[in-house]
Design an enzyme around this catalytic site. Sequence first.
Site, short mmCIF file in Angstrom:
data_model
loop_
_atom_site.label_atom_id
_atom_site.label_comp_id
_atom_site.label_asym_id
_atom_site.label_seq_id
_atom_site.Cartn_x
_atom_site.Cartn_y
_atom_site.Cartn_z
N GLY A 165 0.78 -1.24 0.00
CA GLY A 165 0.00 0.00 0.00
C GLY A 165 0.81 1.28 0.00
N ARG A 225 -5.19 0.46 -6.87
CA ARG A 225 -3.91 1.02 -6.41
C ARG A 225 -3.40 2.09 -7.37
NH1 ARG A 225 -2.04 -2.22 -2.16
NH2 ARG A 225 -2.37 -4.45 -2.40
N ASP A 253 -5.62 -0.39 -1.94
CA ASP A 253 -6.43 -1.26 -2.80
C ASP A 253 -7.73 -1.71 -2.16
OD1 ASP A 253 -5.28 -3.04 -0.83
OD2 ASP A 253 -5.88 -4.69 -2.14
N ASP A 289 -5.18 2.39 10.80
CA ASP A 289 -6.62 2.18 11.03
C ASP A 289 -6.80 1.75 12.49
OD1 ASP A 289 -9.30 1.61 10.61
OD2 ASP A 289 -8.95 -0.22 9.51
N PHE A 347 -13.94 3.44 3.97
CA PHE A 347 -12.93 2.63 3.30
C PHE A 347 -12.44 3.39 2.07
CE2 PHE A 347 -11.05 -0.70 0.76
CZ PHE A 347 -10.30 -1.36 1.72
N VAL A 348 -11.13 3.67 2.03
CA VAL A 348 -10.58 4.47 0.94
C VAL A 348 -9.66 3.63 0.05
CG1 VAL A 348 -10.77 6.67 2.16
CG2 VAL A 348 -8.68 5.32 2.39
#
Length: 189
Positions: A55, A176, A170, A114, A163-164
Amino acid sequence: MSTSSASITTSEFTNPNLEPLFSAEQIQARIAQMGAEIARDYGAKNPLLIVVLKGACIFASDLLRSVDIKLGIEFMAISSYGSSTRTSGEVRIVKDLDVPIEGRDILVIEDIVDTGLTLSYLMANLHARGAASVQLAALLDKHERRQREVSIDYLGFTIPDEFVVGYGLDFAERYRNLPYIAILKDPNA
Ligand code: 5GP
């Protein structure tokens, strides 16, 4: 192949299931500020930047180029979401460092914090290997969902509990490649 109707219907970047949150320009402007701060704080310390795959790869590649000091780069991969949108709580090193870090000043580069489960484990693990210091640069902080306290030394943006995706982040390995960050409206769409 390249008729205009085909390119419109297949565009990932304008997918209607995405609600833009931060534009490419906003991200670049924030990263330039973060890079300048990191360069100022580390100075001649020759830090080792540890990029958490996958990520953080796009964030890291931009951030690195705005940190104008001598530094090194390493990569780690930690298990996290798989294909769901909620963390499993399971933390496992999937790809470890290739070098010892004893005595080094470490800056971990992460996409998003998170629950904090992944980062609290990773930071403790790096400390235990004898690093001189371990700090964290994260692009996004979803603070409402925190379960473990994690101190973020360099932060891009705080975001709501959504949720981003995009800019390296992803959903089931998709999105991505978006040049911006968006809220994924319906994960099942
Ligand atoms: P934590 O252990 O802090 O709950 O989870 C951190 C990891 O969960 C991140 O590195 C990222 O892979 C994933 N994650 C958490 N929130 C999101 C999100 O909103 N979007 C995406 N794509 N991944 C997320």
